[in-house]
Design a protein around this motif. Structure first.
Motif, PDB file in Angstrom:
ATOM      1  N   PRO A   1      -4.521  27.878  -4.763  1.00 58.53           N
ATOM      2  CA  PRO A   1      -4.052  27.289  -3.512  1.00 58.53           C
ATOM      3  C   PRO A   1      -4.302  28.211  -2.321  1.00 58.53           C
ATOM      4  CG  PRO A   1      -2.203  28.214  -4.719  1.00 58.53           C
ATOM      5  CD  PRO A   1      -3.403  28.346  -5.610  1.00 58.53           C
TER       6      PRO A   1
ATOM      7  N   VAL B   1       1.306  22.835  -5.562  1.00 57.46           N
ATOM      8  CA  VAL B   1      -0.035  22.412  -5.952  1.00 57.46           C
ATOM      9  C   VAL B   1       0.028  20.982  -6.489  1.00 57.46           C
ATOM     10  CG1 VAL B   1      -1.884  22.744  -7.639  1.00 57.46           C
ATOM     11  CG2 VAL B   1      -0.900  24.723  -6.473  1.00 57.46           C
TER      12      VAL B   1
ATOM     13  N   VAL C   1      -8.489  26.210  -0.183  1.00 61.80           N
ATOM     14  CA  VAL C   1      -8.187  25.878  -1.581  1.00 61.80           C
ATOM     15  C   VAL C   1      -9.494  25.976  -2.368  1.00 61.80           C
ATOM     16  CG1 VAL C   1      -7.331  24.121  -3.173  1.00 61.80           C
ATOM     17  CG2 VAL C   1      -6.351  24.328  -0.861  1.00 61.80           C
TER      18      VAL C   1
ATOM     19  N   SER D   1      -3.002  21.781  -1.947  1.00 55.60           N
ATOM     20  CA  SER D   1      -1.830  22.659  -1.864  1.00 55.60           C
ATOM     21  C   SER D   1      -1.106  22.436  -0.540  1.00 55.60           C
ATOM     22  CB  SER D   1      -2.218  24.129  -2.030  1.00 55.60           C
ATOM     23  OG  SER D   1      -2.872  24.652  -0.884  1.00 55.60           O
TER      24      SER D   1
ATOM     25  N   ASP E   1       0.862  29.036   0.122  1.00 59.15           N
ATOM     26  CA  ASP E   1       1.288  27.703  -0.328  1.00 59.15           C
ATOM     27  C   ASP E   1       1.907  27.792  -1.718  1.00 59.15           C
ATOM     28  OD1 ASP E   1      -1.251  25.497   1.130  1.00 59.15           O
ATOM     29  OD2 ASP E   1       0.362  26.699   2.008  1.00 59.15           O
TER      30      ASP E   1
ATOM     31  N   GLN F   1      -1.082  18.362   3.066  1.00 57.51           N
ATOM     32  CA  GLN F   1      -1.766  18.826   1.872  1.00 57.51           C
ATOM     33  C   GLN F   1      -3.210  19.156   2.220  1.00 57.51           C
ATOM     34  OE1 GLN F   1      -1.197  16.368  -1.616  1.00 57.51           O
ATOM     35  NE2 GLN F   1       0.886  15.863  -0.963  1.00 57.51           N
TER      36      GLN F   1
END
Lengths: 113, 113
Positions: free
Chosen positions: A25, A32, A4, A93, A29, A102
């Motif tokens: 991202p 966000v 990211v 993301s 993915d 995440q």
């Protein structure tokens, strides 16, 4: 490296100004998330986008807005800045299927003078 | 709403000491639980996670068990190293569609040689 990316890394501006923070991202993915990390509030969820659509809102001020573009990158716009907006802003993301993890970017450090 | 309560820091240990950082949560439904680590000047990295009761997450010698009966997810490591010095965040992800993370306040760990 999470994959990211966030730009800029640091931002110094004055009260009343407007800034835009950018996030790309990880490849693949669709979701966000934006978070704010400040000394007094800790880490707080601001807003989430999924495939271009807003999905959830957290403690995001009306002066703040975000969007996710067709190429899936996202921008967080902060306007009428106040001293208290000084913080670290993280983008994360996820794939957004099942229980997703995440992945966080390195953050943008905003200082409002 | 959802919340996470973390053991207050800072925590200072000698190298090879045993580490426990307590984390309890309040949530509706069955959240997923996470530990994230933040090294100085960096973003958050996922350390470990657990998605259902009695699951044990583990990584790099760290472990945490999802205890539904006590609503806890304590982080442990048998022998800490200087390189483990960082801020540790406990977090939960709700069971709904948005899955944004709710974080604890973070625990600063310093390991002395």
């Amino acid at each position: 490296d999470s994959g990211v990316t966030q730009t800029p890394k640091h931002l110094i501006t004055a009260t009343g100004q407007r800034v835009t923070l950018r996030c790309s991202p990880r490849s693949g993915d669709l979701s966000v998330y934006w978070y704010q990390q400040s000394l007094d509030q800790g880490l707080q969820f601001l807003i989430q986008y999924y495939n271009g659509e807003e999905r959830a809102k957290g403690n995001i001020l009306e002066r703040f807005s975000a969007q996710q573009f067709p190429d899936l990158h996202s921008e967080l716009n902060l306007s009428s800045l106040e001293l208290g907006d000084s913080a670290l802003y993280f983008c994360a993301s996820s794939v957004d299927t099942g229980v997703e993890t995440q992945y966080f970017g390195p953050g943008t450090r905003l200082l409002v003078l | 709403g959802d919340s996470v309560t973390q053991m207050e820091g800072p925590v200072t240990l000698s190298e090879e000491a045993f580490l426990t950082i307590n984390c309890t949560y309040t949530a509706t439904g069955y959240p997923s639980l996470f530990w994230y680590v933040q090294y100085p000047g960096e973003g958050l990295q996922l350390l470990l996670k657990a998605t259902k009761a009695d699951d044990k997450g583990s990584n790099k010698g760290f472990e945490a068990t999802y205890r539904k009966e006590t609503t806890s997810f304590h982080l442990e490591k048998g022998s800490v190293q200087v390189s483990d010095s960082a801020v540790y965040f406990c977090a939960l992800s709700d069971a709904g569609s948005a899955r944004q993370l709710t974080f604890g306040s973070g625990t600063q760990l310093t390991v002395l040689p």
